[in-house]
Design a protein around this motif. Structure first.
Motif, short mmCIF file in Angstrom:
data_model
loop_
_atom_site.label_atom_id
_atom_site.label_comp_id
_atom_site.label_asym_id
_atom_site.label_seq_id
_atom_site.Cartn_x
_atom_site.Cartn_y
_atom_site.Cartn_z
N ILE A 1 -4.12 48.15 -21.04
CA ILE A 1 -4.77 48.31 -19.88
C ILE A 1 -3.97 49.65 -19.16
O ILE A 1 -4.78 50.73 -18.70
CB ILE A 1 -4.29 47.30 -18.65
CG1 ILE A 1 -5.36 46.03 -19.07
CG2 ILE A 1 -4.79 47.71 -17.35
CD1 ILE A 1 -5.11 44.79 -18.08
N GLU A 2 -2.70 49.73 -19.10
CA GLU A 2 -1.93 51.10 -18.79
C GLU A 2 -2.24 52.08 -19.50
O GLU A 2 -2.32 53.13 -18.89
CB GLU A 2 -0.44 50.47 -19.16
CG GLU A 2 0.15 49.44 -18.09
CD GLU A 2 1.64 48.98 -18.46
OE1 GLU A 2 1.96 49.36 -19.60
OE2 GLU A 2 2.32 48.69 -17.53
N GLY A 3 -2.48 52.10 -20.94
CA GLY A 3 -2.97 53.11 -21.92
C GLY A 3 -4.17 53.78 -21.32
O GLY A 3 -4.41 55.07 -21.18
N VAL A 4 -5.33 52.98 -20.90
CA VAL A 4 -6.72 53.38 -20.65
C VAL A 4 -6.35 53.85 -19.31
O VAL A 4 -7.14 55.10 -18.75
CB VAL A 4 -7.65 52.24 -20.63
CG1 VAL A 4 -9.02 52.57 -20.06
CG2 VAL A 4 -7.74 51.87 -22.23
N LEU A 5 -5.70 53.32 -18.38
CA LEU A 5 -5.57 53.76 -16.98
C LEU A 5 -5.02 55.01 -16.94
O LEU A 5 -5.26 55.97 -15.89
CB LEU A 5 -5.02 52.81 -15.95
CG LEU A 5 -5.72 51.50 -15.81
CD1 LEU A 5 -4.83 50.53 -14.98
CD2 LEU A 5 -6.83 51.60 -15.15
N SER A 6 -4.06 55.42 -17.59
CA SER A 6 -3.15 56.38 -17.58
C SER A 6 -3.85 57.44 -18.34
O SER A 6 -3.47 58.92 -18.34
CB SER A 6 -1.74 56.29 -18.40
OG SER A 6 -1.92 55.99 -19.80
N GLY A 7 -4.68 57.27 -19.11
CA GLY A 7 -5.57 58.43 -19.84
C GLY A 7 -4.99 58.77 -21.44
O GLY A 7 -5.26 59.42 -22.30
N ARG A 8 -3.78 57.78 -21.69
CA ARG A 8 -3.12 57.80 -23.03
C ARG A 8 -4.05 57.32 -24.30
O ARG A 8 -3.86 57.73 -25.26
CB ARG A 8 -1.96 57.25 -22.85
CG ARG A 8 -0.82 57.79 -22.17
CD ARG A 8 0.71 57.04 -22.40
NE ARG A 8 0.65 55.83 -21.78
CZ ARG A 8 0.49 54.76 -22.45
NH1 ARG A 8 0.41 54.66 -23.86
NH2 ARG A 8 0.52 53.23 -21.81
N MET A 9 -4.92 56.41 -23.66
CA MET A 9 -5.81 55.80 -24.98
C MET A 9 -7.41 56.08 -24.25
O MET A 9 -7.63 55.83 -23.25
CB MET A 9 -5.51 54.38 -24.87
CG MET A 9 -4.15 53.97 -25.57
SD MET A 9 -3.84 52.00 -25.48
CE MET A 9 -5.01 51.69 -26.77
N ARG A 10 -8.16 56.38 -25.25
CA ARG A 10 -9.24 56.70 -25.11
C ARG A 10 -10.28 55.43 -25.24
O ARG A 10 -10.19 54.80 -26.44
CB ARG A 10 -9.77 57.90 -25.77
CG ARG A 10 -11.37 58.32 -25.65
CD ARG A 10 -12.00 59.45 -26.26
NE ARG A 10 -11.10 60.54 -26.01
CZ ARG A 10 -11.10 61.90 -26.47
NH1 ARG A 10 -12.11 62.07 -27.61
NH2 ARG A 10 -10.42 63.03 -25.95
N PRO A 11 -11.15 55.26 -24.49
CA PRO A 11 -11.98 53.75 -24.77
C PRO A 11 -12.79 53.93 -26.01
O PRO A 11 -13.31 55.19 -26.27
CB PRO A 11 -12.73 53.73 -23.45
CG PRO A 11 -11.98 54.35 -22.52
CD PRO A 11 -11.16 55.62 -22.99
N ALA A 12 -12.96 53.07 -26.56
CA ALA A 12 -13.86 52.98 -27.83
C ALA A 12 -15.20 53.24 -27.29
O ALA A 12 -15.53 52.73 -26.58
CB ALA A 12 -13.54 51.95 -28.85
N PRO A 13 -16.02 53.97 -28.26
CA PRO A 13 -17.38 54.11 -27.83
C PRO A 13 -18.14 52.66 -27.87
O PRO A 13 -17.77 51.76 -28.85
CB PRO A 13 -18.02 55.12 -29.05
CG PRO A 13 -16.99 54.76 -29.85
CD PRO A 13 -15.72 54.52 -29.63
N ALA A 14 -19.19 52.35 -27.01
CA ALA A 14 -20.05 50.95 -26.98
C ALA A 14 -20.96 51.20 -27.62
O ALA A 14 -21.94 52.06 -27.21
CB ALA A 14 -19.99 50.75 -25.64
N ARG A 15 -21.33 50.23 -28.67
CA ARG A 15 -22.53 50.44 -29.52
C ARG A 15 -23.64 49.66 -28.88
O ARG A 15 -23.35 48.52 -28.35
CB ARG A 15 -22.23 49.77 -30.98
CG ARG A 15 -21.21 50.21 -31.42
CD ARG A 15 -20.77 49.40 -32.96
NE ARG A 15 -21.94 49.48 -33.88
CZ ARG A 15 -21.94 48.79 -34.94
NH1 ARG A 15 -21.02 48.09 -35.36
NH2 ARG A 15 -23.23 48.51 -35.53
N HIS A 16 -24.68 50.29 -29.04
CA HIS A 16 -25.92 49.56 -28.44
C HIS A 16 -26.31 48.36 -29.18
O HIS A 16 -26.34 48.39 -30.47
CB HIS A 16 -27.17 50.66 -28.31
CG HIS A 16 -26.92 51.67 -27.50
ND1 HIS A 16 -27.04 51.52 -26.02
CD2 HIS A 16 -26.84 53.07 -27.54
CE1 HIS A 16 -27.02 52.73 -25.40
NE2 HIS A 16 -26.77 53.70 -26.40
N SER A 17 -26.53 47.24 -28.63
CA SER A 17 -26.98 45.92 -28.99
C SER A 17 -27.88 45.22 -27.88
O SER A 17 -28.00 45.69 -26.81
CB SER A 17 -25.81 45.11 -29.40
OG SER A 17 -24.79 44.96 -28.20
#
Length: 272
Positions: free
Chosen positions: A5-21
């Motif tokens: 959570i901290e990584g995503v909110l701070s921008g240090r971690m980029r969210p993984a792409p979401a695959r269409h399903s």
């Protein structure tokens, strides 16, 4: 979870792409138990949602967009309008919904004509076709064409659109469909990704999840909670639906990590 959570909110971690399903809630009316949904329990060795109770479904195959397969019912453009998707993606989603349901339950929403549906999918030849779809040696369009079948998109209804939270390492952009099991067909325990299947009343399944007896992802529990308000399959299929994107968010409140549901989602667990 807190680190992600901290990584995503701070921008240090980029969210993984979401695959269409696509996911399909297969429904039936039982003479004694009333409205029931077909559910599978994922084997505990699965990388995503191990041990969870789910509906049939899975990722889009690039070949699901083949435009030359026989099609009956609402057009890809109409499905695109329902799910806020372009025509190509809408075609892929509907085909993935029908294909994955057949792969995981042997329920096939297709028939010899635009007004008919296959009445039995049991037997060695059907199983060979299912295996060919699973190992991708045969596309879904080729399967329908070889058998002279028409995809029945009119047997499906749009239900919901969920996206996996940005903090998860494996993410899906999933459209939920509902459908009645065709007369004469039988849903079977055939998926290698599941170790148990069951027909269950939506209210009962939701209650088992709330008690901790069944592992269940929020979209599944939310869908069951909604379906518990209906008495028959016909009621479900006739229900008007406005499809909006539902994506839980992760927050840190007073030092604790929480997954926050969209405001439009009913309360999933009792508080207090």
């Amino acid at each position: 979870m807190r680190d992600r959570i901290e990584g995503v909110l701070s921008g240090r971690m980029r969210p993984a792409p979401a695959r269409h399903s696509a996911t399909v809630v297969v429904l039936r009316d039982h003479a004694v138990h009333g409205l029931q949904a077909f559910m599978l329990r994922r084997v505990r060795s699965m990388a995503f949602a191990p041990g969870a109770h789910v509906f049939p479904g899975g990722s889009v195959d690039p070949r699901d967009g083949e435009a030359d397969l026989a099609w009956s019912g609402p057009s890809p453009a109409e499905w695109g309008a329902a799910f806020n998707a372009d025509e190509t993606l809408a075609r892929e989603l509907v085909c993935a919904a029908v294909r994955e349901t057949f792969e995981e339950s042997l329920v096939l929403l297709a028939g010899p004509t635009a007004e008919s549906v296959v009445d039995d999918t049991r037997g060695d030849e059907w199983e060979a076709d299912r295996q060919a779809l699973l190992d991708r040696s045969q596309s879904f369009g080729r399967f329908l064409d070889r058998r002279g079948l028409v995809l029945r998109s009119d047997l499906l209804r749009p239900w919901a659109h969920w996206v996996t939270p940005a903090i998860e390492p494996k993410r899906f952009d999933t459209r939920f469909f509902v459908a009645a099991i065709p007369e004469g067909q039988r849903a079977r325990d055939v998926s290698t990704e599941a170790d148990q299947v069951a027909w269950v009343r939506p209210a009962e399944a939701a209650e088992r999840a709330r008690k901790g007896e069944w592992v269940m992802l929020p979209p599944t529990l939310a869908t069951l909670s909604e379906l518990a308000e209906f008495e028959t399959v016909a009621d479900v299929l006739a229900a008007p639906r406005e499809i909006v994107v539902l994506e839980p968010t992760a927050e840190i409140v007073d030092g604790e990590a929480y997954l926050v549901m969209p405001e439009s989602v009913p309360l999933l667990y009792a508080q207090g």
